[in-house]
Scaffold this motif. Structure first.
Motif, short mmCIF file in Angstrom:
data_model
loop_
_atom_site.label_atom_id
_atom_site.label_comp_id
_atom_site.label_asym_id
_atom_site.label_seq_id
_atom_site.Cartn_x
_atom_site.Cartn_y
_atom_site.Cartn_z
N ARG A 199 0.82 -1.21 0.00
CA ARG A 199 0.00 0.00 0.00
C ARG A 199 0.86 1.27 0.00
NH1 ARG A 199 -2.93 -3.94 2.40
NH2 ARG A 199 -5.17 -4.05 1.95
N ASP A 200 2.04 1.20 0.63
CA ASP A 200 2.97 2.33 0.56
C ASP A 200 3.39 2.60 -0.87
OD1 ASP A 200 2.92 2.62 3.35
OD2 ASP A 200 4.60 1.24 3.61
N VAL A 201 3.69 1.51 -1.59
CA VAL A 201 4.08 1.65 -2.99
C VAL A 201 2.93 2.24 -3.80
CG1 VAL A 201 4.78 0.40 -5.06
CG2 VAL A 201 5.73 -0.25 -2.83
N ALA A 202 1.72 1.73 -3.56
CA ALA A 202 0.56 2.21 -4.30
C ALA A 202 0.32 3.70 -4.05
CB ALA A 202 -0.67 1.40 -3.92
N ALA A 203 0.43 4.12 -2.78
CA ALA A 203 0.21 5.53 -2.45
C ALA A 203 1.26 6.42 -3.09
CB ALA A 203 0.21 5.71 -0.94
N ALA A 204 2.52 5.97 -3.07
CA ALA A 204 3.61 6.79 -3.62
C ALA A 204 3.50 6.89 -5.14
CB ALA A 204 4.96 6.19 -3.24
N GLY B 65 0.60 6.61 -6.79
CA GLY B 65 -0.71 7.14 -7.17
C GLY B 65 -1.58 6.14 -7.90
N VAL B 66 -1.42 4.84 -7.55
CA VAL B 66 -2.24 3.79 -8.18
C VAL B 66 -2.85 2.95 -7.06
CG1 VAL B 66 -0.81 3.74 -10.26
CG2 VAL B 66 -0.28 2.19 -8.35
N SER B 67 -3.68 1.99 -7.43
CA SER B 67 -4.27 1.09 -6.44
C SER B 67 -3.28 -0.01 -6.08
CB SER B 67 -5.55 0.45 -6.99
OG SER B 67 -5.24 -0.45 -8.04
N TYR B 68 -3.48 -0.62 -4.89
CA TYR B 68 -2.56 -1.70 -4.52
C TYR B 68 -2.77 -2.91 -5.42
CZ TYR B 68 -6.27 -4.19 -1.93
OH TYR B 68 -7.41 -4.86 -1.55
N ARG C 6 3.34 0.55 -15.59
CA ARG C 6 4.27 -0.46 -15.11
C ARG C 6 5.63 0.17 -14.79
NH1 ARG C 6 3.84 -5.74 -15.67
NH2 ARG C 6 2.27 -5.48 -17.32
N GLU C 7 6.10 1.04 -15.66
CA GLU C 7 7.39 1.70 -15.42
C GLU C 7 7.35 2.55 -14.16
OE1 GLU C 7 8.27 3.89 -18.90
OE2 GLU C 7 8.51 2.12 -20.20
N LEU C 8 6.23 3.26 -13.95
CA LEU C 8 6.09 4.09 -12.76
C LEU C 8 6.13 3.25 -11.49
CD1 LEU C 8 5.41 6.71 -11.24
CD2 LEU C 8 2.99 6.24 -11.72
N VAL C 9 5.41 2.12 -11.49
CA VAL C 9 5.36 1.26 -10.31
C VAL C 9 6.73 0.65 -10.05
CG1 VAL C 9 4.37 -0.87 -9.36
CG2 VAL C 9 2.88 0.79 -10.49
N VAL C 10 7.39 0.16 -11.10
CA VAL C 10 8.71 -0.44 -10.91
C VAL C 10 9.69 0.59 -10.35
CG1 VAL C 10 10.70 -1.42 -12.13
CG2 VAL C 10 8.37 -2.21 -12.67
N ALA C 11 9.63 1.83 -10.86
CA ALA C 11 10.52 2.88 -10.34
C ALA C 11 10.23 3.17 -8.88
CB ALA C 11 10.37 4.14 -11.19
N THR C 12 8.96 3.16 -8.51
CA THR C 12 8.59 3.43 -7.12
C THR C 12 9.05 2.29 -6.20
OG1 THR C 12 6.63 4.63 -7.89
CG2 THR C 12 6.66 3.97 -5.58
N ILE C 13 8.91 1.06 -6.67
CA ILE C 13 9.38 -0.09 -5.89
C ILE C 13 10.88 0.04 -5.64
CG2 ILE C 13 9.84 -2.57 -6.06
CD1 ILE C 13 7.10 -2.87 -7.39
N THR C 14 11.63 0.40 -6.68
CA THR C 14 13.07 0.55 -6.54
C THR C 14 13.41 1.68 -5.57
OG1 THR C 14 13.40 -0.27 -8.80
CG2 THR C 14 15.21 0.97 -7.79
N ARG C 15 12.71 2.81 -5.69
CA ARG C 15 13.00 3.96 -4.84
C ARG C 15 12.71 3.67 -3.37
NH1 ARG C 15 9.57 8.07 -3.44
NH2 ARG C 15 8.08 7.49 -5.07
N LEU C 16 11.64 2.93 -3.10
CA LEU C 16 11.28 2.66 -1.70
C LEU C 16 11.99 1.43 -1.12
CD1 LEU C 16 7.42 3.31 -1.74
CD2 LEU C 16 9.25 4.85 -1.04
#
Length: 391
Positions: free
Chosen positions: A41-46, A48-51, A69-79
């Motif tokens: 859920r942290d990833v989703a919030a950061a 701006g998508v659903s979990y 997909r690119e946005l989510v992967v980048a957020t996963i890497t950043r967090l």
């Protein structure tokens, strides 16, 4: 095993409860240096998508747009998020976790059932969580049920009291669920995903045992009811009716020895009381103490029988006659029923049977209180029907 129970106010600034961290491993501490694991859920919030979208990305689902997909992967890497088994289950994969809903984890029946569930789940490589229902108000019960439901998870409700019985009814359709319940009334258990021990039959047999010793009747000290009545109470009453014995007013008590002690003090003052069946062993312990203080020896003056066969019951003085209910095996049977329901195992469950364990706390009544021999049941029914039994 994770135990959760306290509700939280929305927008209070508190950390999310443990179930919200299900999407990441314990090693996920986040890039910000926080001690709480980073969750899906942290990833989703950061991002701006659903979990659910994050879960689809993790599992390589083809329905996610490339830019998302690119946005989510980048957020996963950043967090610094690392998905775990629970996160993969959010995409609709196989169920690999079960949450136990109960209103009490300290009482013998509930905690033993949870032990059996945990042992069976561990053997099947399932994660187990426990959520405590903090009150029986409908809003509290509904909130507990909603918080216990996770995509990719299942529920087992230990429904031995009013709050958990309401929770059983509040589980939405389609959620894999098994209920551990009191003995159903009539055929209400038919077609339901419920399991139980026949404690109505057990109470009947315990009452018949005391009557068979020569007691004129049996008094009953009751645990709280989860429905409009109690199956243990109904079993006690039906045995008295079948024997043609008077049915005293049951004494309503709680779950713990203190309430049994208070009930025992009132019963001890009545010399006609020679046999007491208690709704659990803790109540029996309280009754025994009250009888001792009143100078009523056990079993010489009063017989006391409990319910459950807790580990300490064999070591009371006198050792307690009680009905053994194998709640741990009942918990294992509940998980077996769930495994059958979700299609990961064939039906191998067998429900445990109650067993009367005779120890030192029961015996014949004092000679002055000895009841006359009882007629066979068929003969009693003939007299009640207006016929005359042969001489």
């Amino acid at each position: 095993m994770v135990v959760t129970g306290h509700t939280r106010e929305e927008n209070s600034g508190e950390q999310p409860p443990p179930e919200d961290a299900a999407g990441g491993t314990d090693a996920n501490t986040g890039r910000g240096g926080g001690s709480r694991p980073v969750s899906i859920r942290d990833v989703a919030a950061a991002a701006g998508v659903s979990y659910q979208t994050v879960s689809r990305v993790i599992n390589g689902h083809p329905s996610v747009k490339g830019s998302t997909r690119e946005l989510v992967v980048a957020t996963i890497t950043r967090l610094g998020f690392r998905p775990n088994r629970a996160a993969r289950a959010l995409a609709g994969g196989p169920i690999q976790a079960v949450t136990v809903l109960t209103a009490n984890t300290t009482l013998y029946g509930q905690r033993s059932a949870i032990q059996g569930i945990e042992e069976a789940a561990r053997a099947a490589d399932f994660a187990v969580g426990v959520r405590v229902i903090e009150a029986d108000e409908p809003a509290v019960v509904t909130d507990a049920v909603e918080r216990a439901i996770e995509p990719g998870g299942a529920l087992i409700v230990v429904a031995f009291d009013r709050a958990s019985t309401r929770a059983l009814a509040a589980v939405p359709p389609g959620i894999p669920m098994v209920g551990i319940v009191e003995t159903p009334v009539g055929d209400e258990g038919e077609g339901q995903p419920w399991i139980w021990i026949n404690d109505r039959q057990a109470a009947t047999e315990a009452t018949e045992y005391l009557l068979g010793l020569g007691h004129r009747t049996v008094h009953y000290v009751s645990i709280p009811w989860s429905h409009r009545t109690s199956q243990r109470l109904d079993g006690w009453r039906s045995a008295l009716e079948e024997a043609g014995a008077p049915a005293p007013e049951p004494v309503q008590a709680g779950w713990h020895p203190r309430t049994g002690y208070e009930a025992g003090r009132s019963l001890a003052a009545d010399p006609a009381v020679t046999a007491v069946l208690c709704g659990n062993d803790d109540l029996a312990l309280g009754v025994i103490r009250a009888m001792h203080e009143a100078g009523r020896p056990i079993p010489g003056s009063v017989s006391v029988v409990g319910f459950d066969d807790t580990p300490l019951s064999a070591y009371y003085t006198p050792a307690l006659t009680t009905v053994r209910l194998d709640f741990t095996e009942l918990g294992r049977a509940a998980f077996a029923a769930l495994a059958e329901q979700i299609g990961i195992a064939q039906s191998t469950r067998s429900l445990p049977r109650p067993e009367l364990v005779v120890r030192e706390s029961s015996g014949p009544p004092p000679p002055a209180r000895q009841a006359p021999p009882r007629q066979p049941a068929a003969r009693r029914r003939s007299r009640r029907g207006g016929g005359h039994a042969p001489d």
